[in-house]
Motif scaffolding. Structure first.
Motif, PDB file in Angstrom:
ATOM      1  N   PHE A 102       0.861  -1.258   0.234  1.00  0.00           N
ATOM      2  CA  PHE A 102      -0.075  -0.084  -0.151  1.00  0.00           C
ATOM      3  C   PHE A 102       1.033   1.245   0.057  1.00  0.00           C
ATOM      4  CE2 PHE A 102      -2.076   2.989   2.560  1.00  0.00           C
ATOM      5  CZ  PHE A 102      -3.084   3.496   1.672  1.00  0.00           C
ATOM      6  N   ASP A 158      -0.968   4.649  -1.275  1.00  0.00           N
ATOM      7  CA  ASP A 158      -1.873   5.790  -0.796  1.00  0.00           C
ATOM      8  C   ASP A 158      -3.364   5.558  -1.386  1.00  0.00           C
ATOM      9  OD1 ASP A 158      -2.368   8.398  -0.338  1.00  0.00           O
ATOM     10  OD2 ASP A 158      -2.071   9.192  -2.466  1.00  0.00           O
ATOM     11  N   VAL A 159      -4.369   6.235  -1.008  1.00  0.00           N
ATOM     12  CA  VAL A 159      -5.538   5.850  -1.418  1.00  0.00           C
ATOM     13  C   VAL A 159      -6.357   7.222  -1.377  1.00  0.00           C
ATOM     14  CG1 VAL A 159      -6.457   5.366   0.807  1.00  0.00           C
ATOM     15  CG2 VAL A 159      -7.666   4.688  -1.165  1.00  0.00           C
ATOM     16  N   GLU A 161     -10.340   9.179  -1.969  1.00  0.00           N
ATOM     17  CA  GLU A 161     -11.779   8.773  -2.304  1.00  0.00           C
ATOM     18  C   GLU A 161     -12.479  10.069  -2.727  1.00  0.00           C
ATOM     19  OE1 GLU A 161     -16.214   8.942  -0.943  1.00  0.00           O
ATOM     20  OE2 GLU A 161     -14.601  10.278  -0.470  1.00  0.00           O
ATOM     21  N   TYR A 190     -12.888   4.766  -4.970  1.00  0.00           N
ATOM     22  CA  TYR A 190     -11.390   4.974  -4.260  1.00  0.00           C
ATOM     23  C   TYR A 190     -10.608   4.849  -5.344  1.00  0.00           C
ATOM     24  CZ  TYR A 190     -13.850   4.532   0.069  1.00  0.00           C
ATOM     25  OH  TYR A 190     -14.761   4.625   1.398  1.00  0.00           O
ATOM     26  N   THR A 191      -9.314   5.648  -5.327  1.00  0.00           N
ATOM     27  CA  THR A 191      -8.296   5.320  -6.171  1.00  0.00           C
ATOM     28  C   THR A 191      -7.158   4.852  -5.232  1.00  0.00           C
ATOM     29  OG1 THR A 191      -8.897   7.025  -7.756  1.00  0.00           O
ATOM     30  CG2 THR A 191      -6.489   6.445  -8.000  1.00  0.00           C
ATOM     31  N   LEU A 192      -6.773   3.906  -5.691  1.00  0.00           N
ATOM     32  CA  LEU A 192      -5.587   3.107  -4.653  1.00  0.00           C
ATOM     33  C   LEU A 192      -4.390   2.840  -5.520  1.00  0.00           C
ATOM     34  CD1 LEU A 192      -5.296   1.283  -1.991  1.00  0.00           C
ATOM     35  CD2 LEU A 192      -5.763  -0.666  -3.497  1.00  0.00           C
ATOM     36  N   LYS A 193      -3.195   3.394  -4.791  1.00  0.00           N
ATOM     37  CA  LYS A 193      -1.804   3.205  -5.488  1.00  0.00           C
ATOM     38  C   LYS A 193      -1.089   2.133  -4.580  1.00  0.00           C
ATOM     39  CE  LYS A 193       2.079   6.063  -6.986  1.00  0.00           C
ATOM     40  NZ  LYS A 193       2.677   7.493  -7.084  1.00  0.00           N
ATOM     41  N   ALA A 194      -0.511   1.542  -5.348  1.00  0.00           N
ATOM     42  CA  ALA A 194       0.266   0.340  -4.366  1.00  0.00           C
ATOM     43  C   ALA A 194       1.576  -0.014  -5.492  1.00  0.00           C
ATOM     44  CB  ALA A 194      -0.694  -0.863  -4.330  1.00  0.00           C
ATOM     45  N   LEU A 205     -10.242  -5.680   1.119  1.00  0.00           N
ATOM     46  CA  LEU A 205      -9.226  -4.707   1.567  1.00  0.00           C
ATOM     47  C   LEU A 205      -9.449  -4.565   3.039  1.00  0.00           C
ATOM     48  CD1 LEU A 205      -9.504  -1.714  -1.067  1.00  0.00           C
ATOM     49  CD2 LEU A 205      -7.603  -3.270  -0.373  1.00  0.00           C
ATOM     50  N   LEU A 209      -7.744  -1.298   5.041  1.00  0.00           N
ATOM     51  CA  LEU A 209      -6.852  -0.204   5.052  1.00  0.00           C
ATOM     52  C   LEU A 209      -7.288   0.780   5.681  1.00  0.00           C
ATOM     53  CD1 LEU A 209      -5.940  -0.109   1.245  1.00  0.00           C
ATOM     54  CD2 LEU A 209      -4.709  -1.216   3.048  1.00  0.00           C
ATOM     55  N   GLU A 214      -2.015   1.382  -9.913  1.00  0.00           N
ATOM     56  CA  GLU A 214      -2.984   2.398  -9.658  1.00  0.00           C
ATOM     57  C   GLU A 214      -4.397   1.736  -9.980  1.00  0.00           C
ATOM     58  OE1 GLU A 214      -2.608   6.780  -9.435  1.00  0.00           O
ATOM     59  OE2 GLU A 214      -3.923   6.647 -11.135  1.00  0.00           O
TER      60      GLU A 214
END
Length: 357
Positions: A235, A237-238, A240, A245-249, A263, A265, A296
């Motif tokens: 993980f 960043d995320v 809303e 949600y835009t999740l970056k990993a 999830l 988180l 992403e």
């Protein structure tokens, strides 16, 4: 899998050390020459004895749950003139990426399959920079015309499978329809693959999309290609935005559109907590050996028909000269604005004339 921080520490002062934390990528171009196929590989691999002799390139792939073609962008430096001649429109492309992990516990997978759409060259300082844009088999998906007359009582699923069985590049994936209707009076279809599949998806209350050349049809309210567990160690960043949600990993080749993910988180500072099962509706993979390597994802609890509406607003259409032209609602809106402006001017003129009288 956590990235190898020891490698990073050992090489943090070595400016030539570009492959950080065992990153790996390979782009394969399949060039046909008659009955023969030449495979040209560009591979980024581990440094041996502190020397990196692998070619320098960057990758970005995009995917979503719409009928629009998935896109890949590849940047390669200093191609020879001979190579440029080979990498032309229509050449098949396969992209693999992940982490090498000493070759014993490789975490690598295919993140894209398609064909070259265009190749553009430019100078970047003293280097020749080539940007290669790829699409998901538009030569079959948009350019191939189908003439089909199905008999009375033919099921929609039968028509979909029959069409796919006649194609070379697009393959049959999961075909689960919201309502597998019988065409009691038969069905006549005359159009390209994209428009035919759109019509069949609408008739059957389904959604379809293409991942790495594989066509999937699923009910609009039950999209699920499988459930993936998310490693919280990856993980980054995320954000809303209205329930999406835009999740970056850290880069993870497993994630694709249509999969669901579990999830759990929490971001203390923003007081944001995400827990439960989410659908991947959109995303991108980025692999750059000098800077970022990440995935992403746009995730939500359920599929929203707005995804399809947005995809229809801007559509790539192949013209007679095989050039891609953008046809969008914006164009019609622009014309509408002009007409509205013209009508307004006429009204204003009438008002002025009335006042004069």
């Amino acid at each position: 899998m956590a990235e190898n921080t020891e490698n990073m520490q050992n090489n943090e002062n070595n400016s030539s050390y570009y492959i950080l934390w065992d990153r790996y990528a390979k782009v394969t171009f399949k060039v046909k020459n008659g009955s023969e196929t030449e495979e040209i590989e560009f591979e980024r691999f581990q440094i041996e004895n502190g020397i990196d002799s692998s070619p320098d390139f960057e990758i970005e792939t995009e995917f979503d749950i719409t009928e629009s073609t998935n896109i890949a962008k590849i940047v390669i430096y200093n191609l020879t003139d001979e190579m440029i001649k080979k990498l032309k429109k229509g050449v098949e492309v396969v992209i693999e990426a992940g982490y090498w992990n000493d070759g014993e516990n490789k975490d690598i997978g295919v993140i894209y399959k398609g064909i070259i759409e265009s190749l553009k060259g430019s100078w970047s300082n003293a280097d020749k920079k080539f940007e290669i844009t790829c699409n998901t088999y538009n030569d079959e998906y948009k350019d191939t015309k189908i003439n089909l007359k199905a008999g009375k009582g033919t099921k929609a699923s039968t028509i979909i499978k029959l069409i796919l069985s006649k194609l070379d590049k697009l393959k049959t994936g999961t075909i689960e329809l919201g309502k597998d209707i019988d065409y009691k009076d038969g069905k006549t279809l005359h159009n390209n693959i994209k428009h035919i599949f759109k019509e069949l998806a609408k008739d059957t209350k389904s959604v379809f999309f293409i991942t790495n050349g594989v066509v999937t049809f699923q009910p609009r309210d039950k999209i699920n290609r499988g459930v993936l567990e998310f490693d919280a160690n990856r993980f980054q960043d995320v954000k809303e935005n209205d329930g999406t949600y835009t999740l970056k990993a850290i880069f993870d080749h497993r994630f694709q559109e249509g999969f669901r993910m579990n999830l759990d988180l929490k971001k203390e500072f923003e007081q944001l907590e995400i827990k439960g099962e989410y659908l991947i509706t959109k995303g991108k993979h980025v692999m750059n050996f000098k800077t970022d390597a990440y995935t992403e994802l746009e995730i939500k609890t359920k599929f929203d028909d707005e995804e399809t509406k947005k995809a229809n607003e801007i559509e790539i259409v192949t013209g007679k000269n095989s050039k891609n032209e953008k046809a969008s609602k914006k164009k019609s809106e622009k014309g509408k604005d002009k007409r509205d402006s013209k009508n307004k001017n006429k009204k204003d003129k009438k008002t002025k004339d009335t006042k004069k009288r």
